[in-house]
Enzyme design. Structure first.
Site, PDB file in Angstrom:
ATOM      1  N   HIS A 191       0.809  -1.216   0.000  1.00 32.24           N
ATOM      2  CA  HIS A 191       0.000   0.000   0.000  1.00 32.24           C
ATOM      3  C   HIS A 191       0.836   1.256   0.000  1.00 32.24           C
ATOM      4  O   HIS A 191       0.417   2.292  -0.492  1.00 32.24           O
ATOM      5  CB  HIS A 191      -1.021  -0.047   1.131  1.00 32.24           C
ATOM      6  CG  HIS A 191      -2.159  -0.890   0.718  1.00 32.24           C
ATOM      7  ND1 HIS A 191      -2.196  -2.230   0.975  1.00 32.24           N
ATOM      8  CD2 HIS A 191      -3.218  -0.610  -0.068  1.00 32.24           C
ATOM      9  CE1 HIS A 191      -3.266  -2.723   0.403  1.00 32.24           C
ATOM     10  NE2 HIS A 191      -3.906  -1.774  -0.235  1.00 32.24           N
ATOM     11  N   ARG A 298     -10.858   4.115  -2.394  1.00 26.90           N
ATOM     12  CA  ARG A 298     -10.485   3.352  -1.192  1.00 26.90           C
ATOM     13  C   ARG A 298     -10.819   4.199   0.027  1.00 26.90           C
ATOM     14  O   ARG A 298     -10.388   5.351   0.108  1.00 26.90           O
ATOM     15  CB  ARG A 298      -8.982   3.068  -1.180  1.00 26.90           C
ATOM     16  CG  ARG A 298      -8.500   2.079  -2.210  1.00 26.90           C
ATOM     17  CD  ARG A 298      -7.002   1.835  -2.001  1.00 26.90           C
ATOM     18  NE  ARG A 298      -6.509   0.719  -2.777  1.00 26.90           N
ATOM     19  CZ  ARG A 298      -5.939   0.827  -3.974  1.00 26.90           C
ATOM     20  NH1 ARG A 298      -5.789   2.011  -4.527  1.00 26.90           N
ATOM     21  NH2 ARG A 298      -5.507  -0.248  -4.598  1.00 26.90           N
ATOM     22  N   GLU A 433     -10.959 -10.683  -5.765  1.00 24.14           N
ATOM     23  CA  GLU A 433      -9.544 -10.632  -5.366  1.00 24.14           C
ATOM     24  C   GLU A 433      -9.141 -11.853  -4.557  1.00 24.14           C
ATOM     25  O   GLU A 433      -8.029 -11.935  -4.051  1.00 24.14           O
ATOM     26  CB  GLU A 433      -9.215  -9.324  -4.643  1.00 24.14           C
ATOM     27  CG  GLU A 433     -10.227  -8.838  -3.644  1.00 24.14           C
ATOM     28  CD  GLU A 433      -9.886  -7.467  -3.059  1.00 24.14           C
ATOM     29  OE1 GLU A 433      -8.849  -6.887  -3.388  1.00 24.14           O
ATOM     30  OE2 GLU A 433     -10.680  -6.996  -2.240  1.00 24.14           O
ATOM     31  N   ASP A 457      -4.443  -8.154  -4.754  1.00 22.55           N
ATOM     32  CA  ASP A 457      -4.641  -9.282  -3.849  1.00 22.55           C
ATOM     33  C   ASP A 457      -4.783 -10.588  -4.621  1.00 22.55           C
ATOM     34  O   ASP A 457      -4.240 -11.607  -4.224  1.00 22.55           O
ATOM     35  CB  ASP A 457      -5.871  -9.047  -2.968  1.00 22.55           C
ATOM     36  CG  ASP A 457      -5.537  -8.142  -1.796  1.00 22.55           C
ATOM     37  OD1 ASP A 457      -4.493  -8.383  -1.158  1.00 22.55           O
ATOM     38  OD2 ASP A 457      -6.291  -7.206  -1.534  1.00 22.55           O
ATOM     39  N   ARG A 467       2.386  -9.688  -1.259  1.00 23.79           N
ATOM     40  CA  ARG A 467       2.547  -8.529  -2.146  1.00 23.79           C
ATOM     41  C   ARG A 467       3.501  -7.471  -1.600  1.00 23.79           C
ATOM     42  O   ARG A 467       3.968  -6.615  -2.341  1.00 23.79           O
ATOM     43  CB  ARG A 467       1.175  -7.908  -2.453  1.00 23.79           C
ATOM     44  CG  ARG A 467       0.496  -7.310  -1.245  1.00 23.79           C
ATOM     45  CD  ARG A 467      -0.974  -7.026  -1.527  1.00 23.79           C
ATOM     46  NE  ARG A 467      -1.225  -5.647  -1.888  1.00 23.79           N
ATOM     47  CZ  ARG A 467      -2.445  -5.108  -1.983  1.00 23.79           C
ATOM     48  NH1 ARG A 467      -3.516  -5.841  -1.749  1.00 23.79           N
ATOM     49  NH2 ARG A 467      -2.601  -3.868  -2.311  1.00 23.79           N
ATOM     50  N   CYS A 504      -9.349  -3.005 -11.102  1.00 23.83           N
ATOM     51  CA  CYS A 504      -8.874  -1.830 -10.374  1.00 23.83           C
ATOM     52  C   CYS A 504      -7.541  -2.063  -9.681  1.00 23.83           C
ATOM     53  O   CYS A 504      -7.025  -1.187  -9.010  1.00 23.83           O
ATOM     54  CB  CYS A 504      -9.920  -1.364  -9.369  1.00 23.83           C
ATOM     55  SG  CYS A 504     -10.278  -2.605  -8.126  1.00 23.83           S
TER      56      CYS A 504
END
Ligand code: PEP
Ligand code: MG
Length: 576
Positions: A191, A298, A433, A457, A467, A504
């Site tokens: 993130h 988000r 995801e 994800d 990730r 996305c």
């Protein structure tokens, strides 16, 4: 000059001064001073030394009574540094000679001392480095008249160097003078990396050991496209990068020339190109880059950097603002996706062995209907001000979708009882995801209004690759045949049920892979705003039949590397 290779997390090139976050919180820039100001600068230095001495003696007293004499003696070494004539005289003589601010001169002398000590073989003297560092920082803090310096104090544009950055650290950069950031830790779709894209600054992560190689004030080149970081470049390298910056600007202008035009292929297939956002005020950037809507809003960042939880009214105001600003274009609000690496301190989440497989996203929301329904009510109330849709993250099967929809129904009933207006027909999508959702996409498609594939994800779960972990980042392959097959299966299932599919995750913003995704029939791309012009440019240059063939060929390849090479070659041919 030192060149390091990491993982390019957000594209672009930045050249600037290093600012270290973490252990060394200080950044001191050189400032010229007049000859007549030298006595004042010396006085500042003396006052800082006196203040530091007082602080250390205070500390020593406290430690002596709390912990004992022996522990307090550690600070004797600190006091000795303060009395080191050589250090003090060197600062004063350089101050007179160089006529720069004393804080800068002192930080330079300190750096020199530390590097001299680092070269000494004697273990005892080596240990003194920590003392010098500690006292040095205290003196600097007092010289700068600050309690503690952090990101808040960043006045000039700088490049952040840190061991790791939490999403909330990155969120704090939102309004700050940050030109780029580089970290020891992290992967391409952590993130932190996603935030860098939304901040539109280059970022390189997974640079094991960069924090120990960079000093505050060093000149850095951060190339987020190749994942390269250069510390104190030589003149030729600097010149080359400055030229590259100009070239990139020209290419960006070429892409920007089509930003207001529709994304239609040469044979007439229309594609939606939407933007991903984290903050309401990003709508201006979204519009600037010619987006047709917001495909992923988000909402976790709303909860960050605060001790309390946002109220329904705060949620409502934010969503209303975005809905109004984007109207009549669609805005897809993703409900709270906390957990994994998006940890929120307000909620007492127990420590988990595998947070990415744990109590997160829709699982958390279904267990905490109070928090979930508060957000749902706010979205519903805002839905009368524009074209709002909502979607649930991390759905793993139809039962979760039904449960979430049950709570949505309750939220609607509560609003009705209060006589509040909302769009009863608001569209509800499912994020795909989790592999189980991809494999049962045909079942989900019957009860969902749309899909949005969250590849960040999906890839990590499909390939069993964390990730955010730089050690296994080489295995994180969006073009892996397993990922492509899942994506194809989801698109086919959705089209069979006559619903639309968006993507996305970050994969949607990889220009060469866009060719394959288009060919597989993806209806909508939701990407960081700055990628939009490039995607439009590509779509306007291709025929749908042509990309269908490209996708067909790509699906026959057996490794991610082969797919990537193939896609890159095809894109180069098209752009030529
Ligand atoms: C995804 O997983 O692809 C996604 C878009 O959600 P996030 O990156 O916020 O987990
Ligand atoms: Mg996700």
């Amino acid at each position: 000059m030192i060149q390091l290779k990491g993982i390019g997390a957000a594209g672009g090139i930045s050249i600037g001064v290093a600012y270290k976050l973490g252990k060394e919180e200080f950044v001191v820039f050189p400032e010229a001073i007049a000859w007549e100001d030298i006595p004042m600068q010396i006085q500042l230095f003396e006052e800082a030394l006196i203040k530091t001495r007082r602080e250390i003696i205070e500390l020593q007293k406290r430690i002596s009574s709390d912990m004992g004499q022996e522990e307090a003696q550690i600070f004797d070494a600190h006091l000795l540094v303060l009395e080191d004539r050589m250090l003090i005289e060197e600062v004063i003589s350089r101050l007179k000679k160089e006529q720069l601010n004393v804080a800068y001169i002192f930080s330079e002398v300190l750096k020199k001392y530390i590097s001299v000590f680092l070269k000494i073989e004697d273990e005892y003297l080596k240990e003194r480095i920590a003392d010098i560092n500690d006292v040095g920082k205290r003196i600097l803090r007092n010289l700068l008249g600050k309690e503690k310096r952090g990101l808040e104090d960043l006045k000039e544009k700088a490049i952040i160097v840190s061991h790791d950055l939490s999403p909330s650290d990155t969120a704090a950069m939102h309004t700050k003078n940050v030109a780029a950031f580089v970290t020891d830790m992290g992967g391409k779709t952590s993130h932190t990396a996603i935030m860098a894209k939304s901040l539109e600054i280059p970022a390189v992560v997974g640079l094991e050991g960069i924090t120990s190689k960079v000093n505050i004030g060093d000149i850095l080149i951060v190339d987020g496209n190749t994942g390269t970081v250069i510390i104190n470049p030589d003149d030729e390298t600097l010149r080359n990068y400055q030229q590259e910056l100009v070239k990139l600007k020209n290419i960006a202008e070429r892409f920007l020339s089509v930003k207001e035009l529709p994304a239609v292929t040469t044979d007439g297939r229309s594609i939606s190109i939407n933007a991903n956002i984290e903050f309401p005020d990003e709508v201006s950037s979204v519009k600037l880059h010619g987006s047709q809507g917001i495909g992923l809003y988000r909402t976790e960042f709303f909860y960050m950097n605060r001790k309390d939880s946002p109220s329904e009214e705060e949620h409502y105001q934010a969503y209303k603002y975005v809905a109004e600003q984007m109207n009549p274009h669609p805005v897809v609000i993703r409900t709270l996706d906390l957990g994994g690496d998006k940890f929120l301190s307000q909620f007492q989440i127990p420590h988990e062995m595998q947070p990415f497989l744990g109590w997160r996203a829709i699982r958390f929301c279904l267990a905490r209907p109070d928090i979930f329904k508060l957000q749902l009510r706010a979205i519903l109330r805002a839905s009368v001000y524009g074209n709002l849709k909502l979607m649930y993250p991390m759905v793993s099967g139809i039962e979760e979708l039904r449960q979430a929809n049950g709570l949505l129904q309750e939220a609607k009933d509560e609003l009705r009882q209060k006589g509040l207006e909302f769009d009863d027909k608001i569209l509800v999508g499912v994020m795909i995801e989790v592999p189980s959702a991809a494999m049962t996409a045909d079942i989900l498609a019957k009860e969902a209004d749309f899909f949005s594939i969250g590849t960040n994800d999906l890839i990590q779960y499909c390939l069993a690759v964390d990730r955010g972990n730089e050690k296994v980042a080489y295995l994180y392959e969006p073009a892996h045949p397993a990922v492509l097959r899942m994506v194809k299966q989801v698109i086919d299932a959705a089209h069979e049920a006559k619903i639309k599919v968006a993507m996305c995750g970050e994969m949607a913003g990889e220009p060469s892979l866009a060719l394959i995704l288009l060919g597989l029939g993806l209806d909508e791309f939701s990407v960081p705003p700055q990628v939009i012009p490039e995607l439009k440019f590509i779509i306007r240059a291709i025929g749908f039949k042509n990309v269908q063939e490209i996708a067909y060929e790509a699906m026959k390849l057996s490794t991610g590397t082969q797919v990537e090479e193939f896609a890159r070659k095809k894109l180069a041919e098209i752009l030529r």
